[in-house]
Design an enzyme around this catalytic site. Structure first.
Site, mmCIF file in Angstrom:
data_model
loop_
_atom_site.group_PDB
_atom_site.id
_atom_site.type_symbol
_atom_site.label_atom_id
_atom_site.label_comp_id
_atom_site.label_asym_id
_atom_site.label_seq_id
_atom_site.Cartn_x
_atom_site.Cartn_y
_atom_site.Cartn_z
ATOM 1 N N LYS A 1 0.840 -1.199 0.000
ATOM 2 C CA LYS A 1 0.000 0.000 0.000
ATOM 3 C C LYS A 1 0.879 1.254 0.000
ATOM 4 C CE LYS A 1 -3.931 1.464 2.870
ATOM 5 N NZ LYS A 1 -4.554 1.164 4.151
ATOM 6 N N THR B 1 -12.184 6.428 16.222
ATOM 7 C CA THR B 1 -13.360 6.571 17.083
ATOM 8 C C THR B 1 -13.351 5.444 18.113
ATOM 9 O OG1 THR B 1 -14.550 7.547 15.253
ATOM 10 C CG2 THR B 1 -15.885 6.686 17.069
ATOM 11 N N PHE C 1 -14.082 14.496 12.390
ATOM 12 C CA PHE C 1 -15.475 14.658 11.966
ATOM 13 C C PHE C 1 -15.582 14.743 10.444
ATOM 14 C CE2 PHE C 1 -15.055 16.532 16.222
ATOM 15 C CZ PHE C 1 -15.990 15.785 16.915
ATOM 16 N N PHE D 1 -28.875 16.823 6.764
ATOM 17 C CA PHE D 1 -29.206 15.486 7.268
ATOM 18 C C PHE D 1 -30.698 15.312 7.511
ATOM 19 C CE2 PHE D 1 -25.232 13.125 7.800
ATOM 20 C CZ PHE D 1 -24.382 14.103 7.305
ATOM 21 N N CYS E 1 -19.387 4.270 9.507
ATOM 22 C CA CYS E 1 -19.399 5.039 10.767
ATOM 23 C C CYS E 1 -20.723 4.989 11.516
ATOM 24 C CB CYS E 1 -19.017 6.479 10.491
ATOM 25 S SG CYS E 1 -17.442 6.622 9.644
ATOM 26 N N LYS F 1 -22.064 1.596 12.978
ATOM 27 C CA LYS F 1 -21.120 1.092 13.995
ATOM 28 C C LYS F 1 -21.141 1.978 15.246
ATOM 29 C CE LYS F 1 -16.712 2.047 13.044
ATOM 30 N NZ LYS F 1 -16.139 2.964 14.031
ATOM 31 N N LYS G 1 -22.982 6.342 -0.143
ATOM 32 C CA LYS G 1 -23.443 7.705 -0.425
ATOM 33 C C LYS G 1 -22.648 8.190 -1.629
ATOM 34 C CE LYS G 1 -20.133 10.216 2.330
ATOM 35 N NZ LYS G 1 -19.887 11.269 3.279
ATOM 36 N N ARG H 1 -18.968 -0.189 2.315
ATOM 37 C CA ARG H 1 -19.125 -0.812 3.627
ATOM 38 C C ARG H 1 -20.469 -0.413 4.236
ATOM 39 N NH1 ARG H 1 -13.838 1.055 6.626
ATOM 40 N NH2 ARG H 1 -14.159 2.804 5.223
HETATM 41 C C1 UGA Z 1 -20.060 10.494 9.121
HETATM 42 C C2 UGA Z 1 -20.156 11.904 9.734
HETATM 43 O O1 UGA Z 1 -20.996 12.719 8.916
HETATM 44 C C3 UGA Z 1 -18.765 12.530 9.850
HETATM 45 O O2 UGA Z 1 -18.872 13.781 10.521
HETATM 46 C C4 UGA Z 1 -17.867 11.591 10.673
HETATM 47 O O3 UGA Z 1 -16.552 12.090 10.761
HETATM 48 C C5 UGA Z 1 -17.813 10.230 9.978
HETATM 49 O O4 UGA Z 1 -19.148 9.711 9.904
HETATM 50 C C6 UGA Z 1 -16.951 9.328 10.829
HETATM 51 O O5 UGA Z 1 -17.352 8.998 11.942
HETATM 52 O O6 UGA Z 1 -15.829 9.034 10.423
HETATM 53 P P1 UGA Z 1 -19.783 9.536 6.629
HETATM 54 O O7 UGA Z 1 -20.009 8.187 7.232
HETATM 55 O O8 UGA Z 1 -18.653 9.737 5.682
HETATM 56 O O9 UGA Z 1 -19.576 10.645 7.781
HETATM 57 O O10 UGA Z 1 -21.095 9.905 5.814
HETATM 58 P P2 UGA Z 1 -22.333 10.876 5.980
HETATM 59 O O11 UGA Z 1 -22.254 11.932 4.964
HETATM 60 O O12 UGA Z 1 -22.518 11.306 7.383
HETATM 61 O O13 UGA Z 1 -23.523 9.890 5.571
HETATM 62 C C7 UGA Z 1 -23.828 8.728 6.356
HETATM 63 C C8 UGA Z 1 -25.034 8.014 5.809
HETATM 64 O O14 UGA Z 1 -26.228 8.771 6.017
HETATM 65 C C9 UGA Z 1 -24.989 7.745 4.292
HETATM 66 O O15 UGA Z 1 -25.487 6.455 4.039
HETATM 67 C C10 UGA Z 1 -25.893 8.798 3.726
HETATM 68 O O16 UGA Z 1 -26.454 8.451 2.470
HETATM 69 C C11 UGA Z 1 -26.972 8.876 4.806
HETATM 70 N N1 UGA Z 1 -27.716 10.156 4.804
HETATM 71 C C12 UGA Z 1 -27.073 11.319 5.064
HETATM 72 C C13 UGA Z 1 -29.089 10.153 4.568
HETATM 73 O O17 UGA Z 1 -29.710 9.092 4.356
HETATM 74 N N2 UGA Z 1 -29.768 11.342 4.623
HETATM 75 C C14 UGA Z 1 -29.153 12.523 4.868
HETATM 76 O O18 UGA Z 1 -29.848 13.567 4.900
HETATM 77 C C15 UGA Z 1 -27.766 12.512 5.097
#
Ligand code: UGA
Length: 433
Positions: free
Chosen positions: A35, A123, A153, A250, A261, A264, A322, A329
């Site tokens: 890697k 985390t 975050f 959101f 994330c 979990k 997304k 995952r």
């Molecule tokens: C999330 C948090 O948003 C970050 O702040 C955090 O750092 C990260 O987890 C982490 O713990 O490492 P992430 O998992 O990359 O980030 O994705 P998000 O953009 O939060 O989306 C999470 C899920 O929610 C996706 O499946 C997305 O499609 C869904 N979602 C999001 C919805 O169904 N509706 C919404 O309005 C927003």
């Protein structure tokens, strides 16, 4: 500052790259030398907008280096960041074995008596940093260090941008010296730095993710009510979100949250609560409702075609959990594809960049992987949109529909306009619209 980042996954690689771009002298350590060799050639192990450019620039100017040598990396740093994975184990708790292994290695490789701050960015449940400190202490006679929690975050897909536009920085430690040392990394940013104790910093991360997951679940449940009473969840969301106390982010209803994330972290916070003899009922509800949301969507397809989908082919747009990521995952899309396949359907799957990862997750059985989105519309009984990629909003659905067996669209992300689709002769099923 001299910084070492341990782990070159999403968190570690982005953190190392961005910190080097801020002028720090960074080593990224990973035990996977293949890697590291690829990273040195500019081949990123993950798809993340802007990451490759930042890595290449700082490899060239010498701010960003990679190594698998613990002695070198530990010796180098004033600050060491632990950025390894904490997957869920069978019981839903975070598996901390990688974090503990790294703590052991840090202890064993601390040779100089120079002060170091050891930071957990992974985390980790409340109390883990204390355990990290104990493990390091057990493995070194050199005690001139402090541990600090600095949760990240960043959102996948926009992590490099996010790292440069932080809403806030959270740092937690029992040592003022550690807090002041760590704060120096972020001081040039125009952002609030929250300095707190270890346990609070650890909890802020879980509470934030669990709150966002709850917000999504809330609007998803409102979407269910919308369907029953003839309301439109997009308008309800708009009307709610304009209240600045609520905010519009959101609040997009869909097929449920996924990714590495939220599922979990909600599970792990629920577990932490139970272990501390507190029944966090809301979180259990969030997890259950999120599962139901997927089933609710799949049932729309069953309602149209019956629960036996043998002989049916469904075109699927989107495998990633997304948009703007190749990560599948805990992708709800992948779970829905499994549901459809389980009911006997054939699937034609298109995703702009997540197909390779989807193949690893789903295999070849009953799935045709389409390199071109047009294939997902060809000889299919319906198309289901499962990821909110921007390009899916731009398609000319009318001309694409000429190769479909029926003009049926299941829009799991509510990205299309229901009236427009219906006016163009589509049978359109969204979520709560
Ligand atoms: C999330 C948090 O948003 C970050 O702040 C955090 O750092 C990260 O987890 C982490 O713990 O490492 P992430 O998992 O990359 O980030 O994705 P998000 O953009 O939060 O989306 C999470 C899920 O929610 C996706 O499946 C997305 O499609 C869904 N979602 C999001 C919805 O169904 N509706 C919404 O309005 C927003």
């Amino acid at each position: 500052m001299k910084i070492t980042v341990i782990g070159t996954g999403y968190v570690g690689l982005v953190t190392g790259a961005v910190f080097s771009d801020w002028g720090n002298d960074v080593y990224c350590l990973d035990i996977d030398t293949n890697k590291l060799n690829e990273i040195k050639k500019g081949n990123m192990p993950i798809y993340e907008v802007g990451l490759k450019e930042v890595v290449l620039k700082n490899l060239e100017n010498g701010n960003f280096k990679v190594t698998s040598d613990y002695a070198l990396a530990v010796d180098h740093a004033e600050i060491i960041l632990i950025c390894v994975g904490t997957p869920s184990n069978q019981s839903g708790a975070a598996d901390l074995s990688f974090v503990y292994k790294v703590a052991e290695q840090i202890g064993q490789n601390r040779k100089k008596d120079d002060y170091q701050v050891i930071v957990c960015k992974s985390t980790v449940p409340v109390g883990t940093n204390n355990e990290v400190r104990d493990i390091i202490l057990q493995n070194t006679t050199n005690h001139n260090f402090d541990v600090l929690s600095n949760p990240e975050f960043l959102r996948e897909g926009s992590a490099v941008y996010d790292a440069n536009h932080l809403d806030r920085v959270v740092i937690g430690s029992d040592s003022k010296k550690a807090l002041d040392t760590m704060a120096q990394i972020y001081e040039h940013l125009d952002t609030k730095i929250v300095k707190t104790d270890l346990a609070s910093a650890e909890l802020i991360k879980y509470a934030s993710n669990a709150f966002l997951a709850t917000k999504i679940t809330f609007i998803n449940e409102i979407a269910q009510i919308c369907e029953k009473v003839g309301a439109n969840v997009k308008d309800v969301s708009l009307g709610m979100g304009l209240d600045t106390r609520i905010g519009n982010k959101f609040l997009n209803a869909g097929i449920g949250f996924g990714g590495s994330c939220f599922p979990k972290d909600v599970e792990a916070l629920h577990k932490t609560s139970s272990e501390n003899l507190y029944d966090f009922k809301l979180l259990r509800g969030v997890l259950d409702a999120n599962e139901d949301q997927r089933i609710f969507f799949t049932k729309k397809i069953f309602s149209k075609f019956g629960e036996n989908l043998s002989g049916k082919t469904i075109g699927i747009l989107g495998a990633a959990f997304k948009k703007d990521t190749d990560d599948v995952r805990k992708s709800v899309s992948v779970a829905i594809i499994k549901d459809l396949r389980g009911a006997g359907a054939k699937v034609k799957l298109y995703d702009p960049i997540a197909l390779e990862n989807a193949k690893h997750e789903l295999g070849e059985l009953s799935i045709e992987y389409s390199a071109d989105h047009k294939d997902a519309f060809t000889n299919v009984d319906a198309v289901a949109i499962l990821t909110e990629w921007d390009e899916f909003k731009e398609y000319d659905y009318v001309s694409l529909s000429t190769t479909m067996r029926n003009k049926v669209i299941f829009d799991g992300r509510n990205i299309l306009d229901k009236s427009l689709m219906q006016n163009n002769g589509f049978e359109y099923y969204g979520v709560g619209v």
